[in-house]
Design an enzyme around this catalytic site. Structure first.
Site, mmCIF file in Angstrom:
data_model
loop_
_atom_site.group_PDB
_atom_site.id
_atom_site.type_symbol
_atom_site.label_atom_id
_atom_site.label_comp_id
_atom_site.label_asym_id
_atom_site.label_seq_id
_atom_site.Cartn_x
_atom_site.Cartn_y
_atom_site.Cartn_z
ATOM 1 N N GLY A 12 0.685 -16.969 24.124
ATOM 2 C CA GLY A 12 0.706 -16.812 25.577
ATOM 3 C C GLY A 12 2.114 -16.989 26.086
ATOM 4 O O GLY A 12 3.084 -16.677 25.396
ATOM 5 N N CYS A 13 2.259 -17.532 27.263
ATOM 6 C CA CYS A 13 3.569 -17.724 27.877
ATOM 7 C C CYS A 13 4.447 -18.614 26.998
ATOM 8 O O CYS A 13 4.022 -19.689 26.582
ATOM 9 C CB CYS A 13 3.397 -18.372 29.250
ATOM 10 S SG CYS A 13 4.960 -18.808 30.031
ATOM 11 N N PHE A 14 5.664 -18.163 26.725
ATOM 12 C CA PHE A 14 6.526 -18.943 25.834
ATOM 13 C C PHE A 14 6.964 -20.263 26.440
ATOM 14 O O PHE A 14 7.297 -21.194 25.720
ATOM 15 C CB PHE A 14 7.709 -18.150 25.293
ATOM 16 C CG PHE A 14 8.524 -17.331 26.261
ATOM 17 C CD1 PHE A 14 8.724 -17.677 27.576
ATOM 18 C CD2 PHE A 14 9.115 -16.167 25.806
ATOM 19 C CE1 PHE A 14 9.492 -16.906 28.432
ATOM 20 C CE2 PHE A 14 9.894 -15.374 26.640
ATOM 21 C CZ PHE A 14 10.087 -15.752 27.962
ATOM 22 N N TRP A 15 6.952 -20.398 27.769
ATOM 23 C CA TRP A 15 7.308 -21.685 28.368
ATOM 24 C C TRP A 15 6.373 -22.779 27.865
ATOM 25 O O TRP A 15 6.807 -23.889 27.561
ATOM 26 C CB TRP A 15 7.217 -21.642 29.879
ATOM 27 C CG TRP A 15 8.143 -20.713 30.584
ATOM 28 C CD1 TRP A 15 9.256 -20.088 30.065
ATOM 29 C CD2 TRP A 15 8.063 -20.315 31.946
ATOM 30 N NE1 TRP A 15 9.850 -19.324 31.033
ATOM 31 C CE2 TRP A 15 9.142 -19.441 32.198
ATOM 32 C CE3 TRP A 15 7.177 -20.608 32.966
ATOM 33 C CZ2 TRP A 15 9.358 -18.864 33.444
ATOM 34 C CZ3 TRP A 15 7.394 -20.038 34.210
ATOM 35 C CH2 TRP A 15 8.479 -19.180 34.448
ATOM 36 N N CYS A 16 5.076 -22.462 27.795
ATOM 37 C CA CYS A 16 4.074 -23.450 27.382
ATOM 38 C C CYS A 16 4.209 -23.788 25.901
ATOM 39 O O CYS A 16 4.170 -24.959 25.517
ATOM 40 C CB CYS A 16 2.667 -22.909 27.627
ATOM 41 S SG CYS A 16 2.309 -22.589 29.353
#
Length: 179
Positions: A12-16
């Protein structure tokens, strides 16, 4: 002395995903980026459009004497939903797919074995859709994406989505949290 290894994960989102793995003992470097698409040097905007085929990923460098590939992937399967095709939560599109992009045959084997075991044991209510492929066409994300959660812990998305994943990691894998 065992050489460091690299594996690339799309959850999913790479920030997470980055927010979790920077806290993992034995992981020596985490970089947000894009992989397994067609464009050269894609931008965030291009990847978000879905036109490049890239996934948002984190490239992990780790010390196999401190943490195994299996442990890296156990964390991965706990902090994202490997049954959601081309999405994680409200983030939708092929760039948010679940993927393991290996750099060694051992990593491929561990990933395939784990998916087979989890499927056999019905660990999830739906089929696992995580793709397992060799790493291809990796590019680092723009600088403002690197260490995003650490730099922006009170940003809305970080509070609502990334922070709970970090908390889940800390609770489930307390023995693997960096001091």
């Amino acid at each position: 002395m065992t050489a460091p290894q690299t594996i690339v994960l799309a959850g999913g989102c790479f920030w997470c995903t980055e927010a979790v793995y920077v806290k993992v003992r034995g992981v020596t470097d985490v970089e947000s980026g894009y992989s397994n698409g067609t464009a050269q040097r894609p931008s965030y905007e291009q990847v978000c459009s879905g036109s490049t085929g890239h996934a948002e990923v984190v490239k992990l460098t780790y010390d196999p004497q401190q943490i195994s590939t299996r442990q890296i992937l156990e964390i991965f399967f706990v902090v994202h939903d490997p049954t959601q095709l081309n999405r994680q939560g409200n983030d939708t599109g092929t760039q948010y797919r679940s993927g393991i992009y290996f750099t060694t045959d051992e990593q491929r084997q561990v990933a395939e074995d784990m998916i087979r075991e989890m499927s056999r044991d019905h660990l999830y209510d739906r089929p696992i859709v995580t793709e397992v492929q060799p790493l291809a066409n990796y590019w680092p994300a723009e600088d403002y994406h690197q260490d995003f959660f650490e730099k922006n812990p009170y940003q809305g998305y970080c509070v609502a989505v990334a922070a709970p994943k970090v908390a889940k990691f800390r609770k489930t894998f307390a023995e693997l949290v960096k001091d």
